[in-house]
Motif scaffolding. Sequence first.
Motif, mmCIF file in Angstrom:
data_model
loop_
_atom_site.group_PDB
_atom_site.id
_atom_site.type_symbol
_atom_site.label_atom_id
_atom_site.label_comp_id
_atom_site.label_asym_id
_atom_site.label_seq_id
_atom_site.Cartn_x
_atom_site.Cartn_y
_atom_site.Cartn_z
ATOM 1 N N ARG A 52 0.814 -1.211 0.000
ATOM 2 C CA ARG A 52 0.000 0.000 0.000
ATOM 3 C C ARG A 52 0.851 1.266 0.000
ATOM 4 O O ARG A 52 0.476 2.279 -0.578
ATOM 5 N N TYR A 53 2.007 1.203 0.668
ATOM 6 C CA TYR A 53 2.867 2.393 0.686
ATOM 7 C C TYR A 53 3.461 2.647 -0.704
ATOM 8 O O TYR A 53 3.499 3.779 -1.171
ATOM 9 N N LEU A 54 3.894 1.575 -1.361
ATOM 10 C CA LEU A 54 4.432 1.751 -2.720
ATOM 11 C C LEU A 54 3.346 2.236 -3.669
ATOM 12 O O LEU A 54 3.598 3.035 -4.569
ATOM 13 N N ALA A 55 2.113 1.758 -3.465
ATOM 14 C CA ALA A 55 0.991 2.236 -4.280
ATOM 15 C C ALA A 55 0.822 3.747 -4.087
ATOM 16 O O ALA A 55 0.611 4.489 -5.047
ATOM 17 N N LEU A 56 0.937 4.198 -2.820
ATOM 18 C CA LEU A 56 0.798 5.625 -2.515
ATOM 19 C C LEU A 56 1.950 6.438 -3.121
ATOM 20 O O LEU A 56 1.719 7.474 -3.763
ATOM 21 N N VAL A 57 3.185 5.984 -2.929
ATOM 22 C CA VAL A 57 4.343 6.718 -3.446
ATOM 23 C C VAL A 57 4.262 6.803 -4.979
ATOM 24 O O VAL A 57 4.520 7.858 -5.571
ATOM 25 N N ILE A 167 -4.242 3.394 10.576
ATOM 26 C CA ILE A 167 -5.331 2.901 9.722
ATOM 27 C C ILE A 167 -4.903 1.581 9.091
ATOM 28 O O ILE A 167 -3.956 1.540 8.311
ATOM 29 N N LEU A 168 -5.590 0.485 9.453
ATOM 30 C CA LEU A 168 -5.291 -0.786 8.799
ATOM 31 C C LEU A 168 -6.388 -1.106 7.800
ATOM 32 O O LEU A 168 -7.547 -1.279 8.159
ATOM 33 N N GLY A 169 -6.018 -1.196 6.530
ATOM 34 C CA GLY A 169 -6.988 -1.516 5.487
ATOM 35 C C GLY A 169 -6.823 -2.955 5.029
ATOM 36 O O GLY A 169 -5.704 -3.435 4.886
ATOM 37 N N THR A 170 -7.950 -3.637 4.807
ATOM 38 C CA THR A 170 -7.899 -5.005 4.284
ATOM 39 C C THR A 170 -8.383 -5.034 2.834
ATOM 40 O O THR A 170 -8.521 -6.094 2.246
ATOM 41 N N VAL A 171 -8.661 -3.853 2.295
ATOM 42 C CA VAL A 171 -9.168 -3.720 0.927
ATOM 43 C C VAL A 171 -8.029 -3.185 0.065
ATOM 44 O O VAL A 171 -7.288 -2.330 0.516
ATOM 45 N N PRO A 172 -7.864 -3.673 -1.170
ATOM 46 C CA PRO A 172 -6.752 -3.191 -1.992
ATOM 47 C C PRO A 172 -6.775 -1.676 -2.175
ATOM 48 O O PRO A 172 -7.845 -1.064 -2.229
ATOM 49 N N ALA A 173 -5.575 -1.079 -2.278
ATOM 50 C CA ALA A 173 -5.455 0.367 -2.485
ATOM 51 C C ALA A 173 -6.093 0.780 -3.805
ATOM 52 O O ALA A 173 -6.448 1.935 -3.994
ATOM 53 N N GLN A 174 -6.252 -0.170 -4.732
ATOM 54 C CA GLN A 174 -6.784 0.171 -6.063
ATOM 55 C C GLN A 174 -8.300 0.086 -6.140
ATOM 56 O O GLN A 174 -8.901 0.456 -7.139
ATOM 57 N N HIS A 175 -8.947 -0.442 -5.098
ATOM 58 C CA HIS A 175 -10.413 -0.408 -5.029
ATOM 59 C C HIS A 175 -10.784 0.992 -4.550
ATOM 60 O O HIS A 175 -10.126 1.527 -3.661
ATOM 61 N N MET A 176 -11.822 1.617 -5.118
ATOM 62 C CA MET A 176 -12.093 3.022 -4.810
ATOM 63 C C MET A 176 -12.291 3.244 -3.307
ATOM 64 O O MET A 176 -11.831 4.233 -2.759
ATOM 65 N N TYR A 177 -12.947 2.305 -2.649
ATOM 66 C CA TYR A 177 -13.138 2.408 -1.189
ATOM 67 C C TYR A 177 -11.791 2.342 -0.466
ATOM 68 O O TYR A 177 -11.497 3.164 0.418
ATOM 69 N N GLY A 178 -10.948 1.408 -0.858
ATOM 70 C CA GLY A 178 -9.621 1.288 -0.253
ATOM 71 C C GLY A 178 -8.751 2.494 -0.582
ATOM 72 O O GLY A 178 -7.994 2.984 0.253
ATOM 73 N N GLU A 180 -9.718 5.623 -1.223
ATOM 74 C CA GLU A 180 -10.148 6.806 -0.461
ATOM 75 C C GLU A 180 -9.749 6.730 1.009
ATOM 76 O O GLU A 180 -9.332 7.714 1.597
ATOM 77 N N THR A 181 -9.933 5.537 1.603
ATOM 78 C CA THR A 181 -9.742 5.422 3.052
ATOM 79 C C THR A 181 -8.291 5.170 3.448
ATOM 80 O O THR A 181 -7.897 5.523 4.556
ATOM 81 N N THR A 182 -7.496 4.546 2.574
ATOM 82 C CA THR A 182 -6.149 4.167 3.012
ATOM 83 C C THR A 182 -5.027 4.841 2.213
ATOM 84 O O THR A 182 -3.870 4.703 2.565
ATOM 85 N N VAL A 183 -5.366 5.554 1.136
ATOM 86 C CA VAL A 183 -4.358 6.302 0.378
ATOM 87 C C VAL A 183 -4.624 7.808 0.499
ATOM 88 O O VAL A 183 -3.771 8.581 0.918
ATOM 89 N N MET A 184 -5.855 8.229 0.156
ATOM 90 C CA MET A 184 -6.192 9.660 0.235
ATOM 91 C C MET A 184 -6.303 10.141 1.688
ATOM 92 O O MET A 184 -5.942 11.271 1.995
ATOM 93 N N MET A 185 -6.821 9.292 2.561
ATOM 94 C CA MET A 185 -6.987 9.708 3.969
ATOM 95 C C MET A 185 -5.656 10.127 4.600
ATOM 96 O O MET A 185 -5.578 11.217 5.167
#
Lengths: 434, 96
Positions: A52-57, A167-178, A180-185
């Motif tokens: 998820r961090y690499l997805a964000l970077v 924030i612990l997410g169990t949904v992929p960073a590429q799903h819109m819900y994941g 918004e909550t774990t990359v944009m948040m």
Amino acid sequence: MAAFPLTSRAPGEVIFHRGVVPVTVARFLAEVAALAARLPGEGPVLNFCADRYLALVGFAAALSRGQTTLLSADRSPQRLADIARGHGARYALSDTGAALPVPVLSPEAAPGDAAPNPMVPAAMVAAIGFTSGSTGEPRPHAKPWGALVAGARGAAERFGVTAGMSILGTVPAQHMYGFETTVMMPLHGGGAGHAGVVFYPSDIAEALAGLPAPRLLVTTPLQMRALLGSEVALPPLAGVISATAPLGEEMAAEAEAAWGAPVREIYGATEAGSIASRRTLDGEAWEPYPGMRFEIDAEGASVSVPGLPAPVPLSDRLEWVGEGRFRLEGRLADMVKLAGKRASLAGLTRILTGIEGVEDGVFVAPDDLDVNPRARLAAAVVAPGMSAAAVVAALRAKVEPAFLPRPVVMLPALPRDAVGKVSRGAIVALAWKR
Amino acid sequence: MRHGGRPNLTTTLSLEAEVARLIVEALHLEVTAEEIDPEAPLFGEGLGLDSIDALEIALAVSRRYGFQLRSDDERNHRIFASLRALSAHIEKNRAS
């Protein structure tokens, strides 16, 4: 022209946890700048990093170069290739190997000397999410940067996300819900994300235990069911957020009792993003996110989202219940949602009847689809000489796994009622008789 | 019955049949336990399971055999490679 910085967090705040290593905003910005300098000159970029961090970077680096990121919740090679080809990806960012029709770069995070916090125009299309169109092809939904920032700030306020929250997410960073909550948040709302991939109950428990309190768990009804069923112990939680499917009141009560934290749900869709929330045990009324304008009439409902150019039609029927809140009356009959993805029964049926050797066929949803997180679709198929397994094998190339029919009922002809209409009831009885 | 140390062939085969039944029951599959090819992939092309099923199997395994499956990337792919691989993993880790 309106613009927002890449992040509104202070340089010393922790924005992510990579294993036991906390990453500050200053370090994150230095890593983004270093990666941005290595990126090809032109996007869009297909980002399917599992970390998820690499997805964000990767997303942030592309954004700072003015490049749009394509997000695919479905990581199957065929879907990724379809999106890369069909939506003009110039390259891809991934931490796992994959054969794609575009070059694939590995986004290692290593800090450079400079750590700028670039300004990004609000109108720039920062990301594109995808849903399945009626014939299975990916349909794009553009996300302007301003809309994403507004959504993250609104969500942080709604859920009381503070700078020090994990924030612990169990949904992929590429799903819109994941996303918004774990990359944009973490970029604009608050809190620190968790880089690792978690899926099974024991992964979730272990990852939570490794994060500092207060902890927010961002998950789905399916994973909550597995967590509660396997009885793994979780450290104290400050809150649980669930989305992708309706959460039963019973499960919400069980989760609140087991984990001692409020369980809240987000209502949204890839097209619109998160648009409302509720605490499940407080009742059926959903409170819209700030700035959302809902239009509800007999035909259906749509929502105007700040930053999006046009109202977004919703696939559920809504009803006002007062105080600006609404309740969900049910889904439009043709739309089904499984594993966080939506599809049209008519669209799936078209794909089925388009298979060579299939003379007739229809997809049907079980009656408990909206309340049973494990529910599956069924298909009735007329295909002389074909086995059910062969039908499923042919569907697999065009349909996401969650929508593959189980069971497939092979018939000499589809059951029809007196007026010649295919009888859903008769198929339901055949499919789920056991 | 286990005889300490390494499982003998009979134990492995009977556990395999037991795990096959567990999968068919937990996932409401169309096939019978005997029809599952012990060497075929469980996910994708073989039995055609997906991530919803993976969670179901993890839950059923934790209830029946008293231990948790985890997703340490590569190892997890090996464990779910086939019925035989999953059964071997259960044999090694079972608490009951």
